[in-house]
Design a protein around this motif. Structure first.
Motif, PDB file in Angstrom:
ATOM      1  N   THR A  81       0.848  -1.177   0.000  1.00 12.42           N
ATOM      2  CA  THR A  81       0.000   0.000   0.000  1.00 12.42           C
ATOM      3  C   THR A  81       0.889   1.233   0.000  1.00 12.42           C
ATOM      4  O   THR A  81       1.782   1.361   0.835  1.00 12.42           O
ATOM      5  CB  THR A  81      -0.918   0.033   1.247  1.00 12.42           C
ATOM      6  OG1 THR A  81      -1.633  -1.204   1.322  1.00 12.42           O
ATOM      7  CG2 THR A  81      -1.897   1.189   1.177  1.00 12.42           C
ATOM      8  N   SER A  82       0.655   2.121  -0.965  1.00 11.15           N
ATOM      9  CA  SER A  82       1.414   3.368  -1.068  1.00 11.15           C
ATOM     10  C   SER A  82       0.483   4.534  -0.771  1.00 11.15           C
ATOM     11  O   SER A  82      -0.614   4.617  -1.328  1.00 11.15           O
ATOM     12  CB  SER A  82       1.996   3.527  -2.472  1.00 11.15           C
ATOM     13  OG  SER A  82       2.870   2.468  -2.757  1.00 11.15           O
ATOM     14  N   PHE A  83       0.935   5.409   0.109  1.00 13.88           N
ATOM     15  CA  PHE A  83       0.174   6.609   0.478  1.00 13.88           C
ATOM     16  C   PHE A  83       0.862   7.828  -0.124  1.00 13.88           C
ATOM     17  O   PHE A  83       2.089   7.885  -0.198  1.00 13.88           O
ATOM     18  CB  PHE A  83       0.114   6.760   2.001  1.00 13.88           C
ATOM     19  CG  PHE A  83      -0.709   5.699   2.676  1.00 13.88           C
ATOM     20  CD1 PHE A  83      -2.065   5.884   2.890  1.00 13.88           C
ATOM     21  CD2 PHE A  83      -0.127   4.513   3.092  1.00 13.88           C
ATOM     22  CE1 PHE A  83      -2.827   4.910   3.503  1.00 13.88           C
ATOM     23  CE2 PHE A  83      -0.875   3.528   3.705  1.00 13.88           C
ATOM     24  CZ  PHE A  83      -2.229   3.731   3.915  1.00 13.88           C
ATOM     25  N   ASP A  84       0.048   8.819  -0.533  1.00 14.21           N
ATOM     26  CA  ASP A  84       0.591  10.064  -1.089  1.00 14.21           C
ATOM     27  C   ASP A  84       1.101  10.993   0.002  1.00 14.21           C
ATOM     28  O   ASP A  84       2.182  11.558  -0.111  1.00 14.21           O
ATOM     29  CB  ASP A  84      -0.470  10.800  -1.903  1.00 14.21           C
ATOM     30  CG  ASP A  84      -0.747  10.094  -3.215  1.00 14.21           C
ATOM     31  OD1 ASP A  84       0.083   9.274  -3.638  1.00 14.21           O
ATOM     32  OD2 ASP A  84      -1.811  10.349  -3.806  1.00 14.21           O
ATOM     33  N   ARG A  85       0.286  11.199   1.036  1.00 15.59           N
ATOM     34  CA  ARG A  85       0.644  12.088   2.132  1.00 15.59           C
ATOM     35  C   ARG A  85       0.357  11.406   3.449  1.00 15.59           C
ATOM     36  O   ARG A  85      -0.814  11.119   3.723  1.00 15.59           O
ATOM     37  CB  ARG A  85      -0.156  13.393   2.061  1.00 15.59           C
ATOM     38  CG  ARG A  85       0.432  14.350   1.098  1.00 15.59           C
ATOM     39  CD  ARG A  85      -0.442  15.574   0.957  1.00 15.59           C
ATOM     40  NE  ARG A  85      -1.302  15.329  -0.205  1.00 15.59           N
ATOM     41  CZ  ARG A  85      -2.596  15.529  -0.246  1.00 15.59           C
ATOM     42  NH1 ARG A  85      -3.241  16.009   0.762  1.00 15.59           N
ATOM     43  NH2 ARG A  85      -3.298  15.268  -1.311  1.00 15.59           N
ATOM     44  N   PRO A  86       1.325  11.111   4.244  1.00 18.70           N
ATOM     45  CA  PRO A  86       2.748  11.249   3.949  1.00 18.70           C
ATOM     46  C   PRO A  86       3.178  10.212   2.925  1.00 18.70           C
ATOM     47  O   PRO A  86       2.523   9.194   2.738  1.00 18.70           O
ATOM     48  CB  PRO A  86       3.423  10.997   5.295  1.00 18.70           C
ATOM     49  CG  PRO A  86       2.477  10.113   6.035  1.00 18.70           C
ATOM     50  CD  PRO A  86       1.108  10.499   5.569  1.00 18.70           C
ATOM     51  N   LYS A  87       4.291  10.472   2.257  1.00 18.51           N
ATOM     52  CA  LYS A  87       4.807   9.579   1.224  1.00 18.51           C
ATOM     53  C   LYS A  87       5.381   8.343   1.908  1.00 18.51           C
ATOM     54  O   LYS A  87       6.512   8.337   2.379  1.00 18.51           O
ATOM     55  CB  LYS A  87       5.883  10.303   0.412  1.00 18.51           C
ATOM     56  CG  LYS A  87       6.252   9.589  -0.838  1.00 18.51           C
ATOM     57  CD  LYS A  87       5.344  10.055  -1.947  1.00 18.51           C
ATOM     58  CE  LYS A  87       5.885   9.586  -3.274  1.00 18.51           C
ATOM     59  NZ  LYS A  87       4.818   9.341  -4.200  1.00 18.51           N
ATOM     60  N   VAL A  88       4.562   7.269   1.985  1.00 18.06           N
ATOM     61  CA  VAL A  88       4.940   6.041   2.684  1.00 18.06           C
ATOM     62  C   VAL A  88       4.471   4.852   1.857  1.00 18.06           C
ATOM     63  O   VAL A  88       3.379   4.873   1.296  1.00 18.06           O
ATOM     64  CB  VAL A  88       4.276   5.973   4.085  1.00 18.06           C
ATOM     65  CG1 VAL A  88       4.556   4.653   4.768  1.00 18.06           C
ATOM     66  CG2 VAL A  88       4.745   7.113   4.960  1.00 18.06           C
ATOM     67  N   THR A  89       5.305   3.823   1.791  1.00 12.78           N
ATOM     68  CA  THR A  89       4.923   2.557   1.165  1.00 12.78           C
ATOM     69  C   THR A  89       5.069   1.457   2.204  1.00 12.78           C
ATOM     70  O   THR A  89       6.133   1.299   2.804  1.00 12.78           O
ATOM     71  CB  THR A  89       5.797   2.260  -0.066  1.00 12.78           C
ATOM     72  OG1 THR A  89       5.605   3.308  -1.020  1.00 12.78           O
ATOM     73  CG2 THR A  89       5.422   0.930  -0.691  1.00 12.78           C
ATOM     74  N   LEU A  90       3.980   0.707   2.422  1.00 12.05           N
ATOM     75  CA  LEU A  90       3.971  -0.365   3.401  1.00 12.05           C
ATOM     76  C   LEU A  90       3.849  -1.710   2.684  1.00 12.05           C
ATOM     77  O   LEU A  90       2.942  -1.901   1.881  1.00 12.05           O
ATOM     78  CB  LEU A  90       2.786  -0.206   4.356  1.00 12.05           C
ATOM     79  CG  LEU A  90       2.687   1.117   5.103  1.00 12.05           C
ATOM     80  CD1 LEU A  90       1.406   1.173   5.910  1.00 12.05           C
ATOM     81  CD2 LEU A  90       3.890   1.298   5.999  1.00 12.05           C
TER      82      LEU A  90
END
Length: 177
Positions: A81-90
């Motif tokens: 899962t990649s998030f835009d804000r904050p820029k995080v990939t789990l």
């Protein structure tokens, strides 16, 4: 987009192996009761905290047909899962024992997940999360052995404050042959 193409290329071969059918009263051999398969998942949207995300997953399985209507098995999960804000990939991974009961083309499905995931705040630390996915599916036959299957599952253990999963809903569509 490059990651999506890689996921599709890895996931498509998993679609060619599926649950076998056994007839009532038949004494099938072990190899006829075992089935292999799996699929992949894609999702995007906004989580409960307003963060945009993109999600993809690979889920190979092995199952055993107890009888023509009921089967059990386990799967391996890998999802990102990649998030835009904050820029995080789990990146998450785990195992998923499941049970399925067929009502002709409609089926009930339950799956328990043990998922290892990095924490949202510190991606160097990992935690184990539990999910209990329950739902229904529909299988539309395609020819003598193939089918297209769709499932809608809900995580009854979902806890938004854990921030491990973007949504309690899981939707899957996969082919079987």
């Amino acid at each position: 987009m490059k990651n999506l193409i890689v996921v599709l290329l890895i996931g498509l071969p998993l679609l060619g192996i599926s649950q076998r059918e056994i007839e009532e009263g038949e004494k099938p051999k072990l190899k006829d009761r075992l089935y292999f398969g799996g699929g992949f998942g894609l999702n995007s949207g906004t989580d409960g905290f307003g963060n945009s995300y993109f999600f993809y997953a690979l889920n190979p399985i092995v199952g055993y047909m107890v009888n023509p209507k009921f089967s059990v098995g386990t799967g391996i999960n890998w999802q990102q899962t990649s998030f835009d804000r904050p820029k995080v990939t789990l990146t998450q991974y785990g195992i998923s024992p499941f049970a399925r009961y067929n009502f002709d083309q409609l089926f009930a499905y339950g799956e328990y997940n043990l998922i290892s995931t990095p924490t949202f705040i510190n991606s160097d630390q990992r935690r184990i999360f539990n999910r209990m996915l329950l739902g229904l599916g529909y299988s539309q036959p395609l020819g003598s052995r193939g089918a297209i299957n769709a499932m809608a599952l809900y995580d009854v253990l979902y806890n938004q404050s854990d921030r491990a999963f973007a949504s309690p809903w899981v939707f899957r569509v996969f082919f079987s042959f």
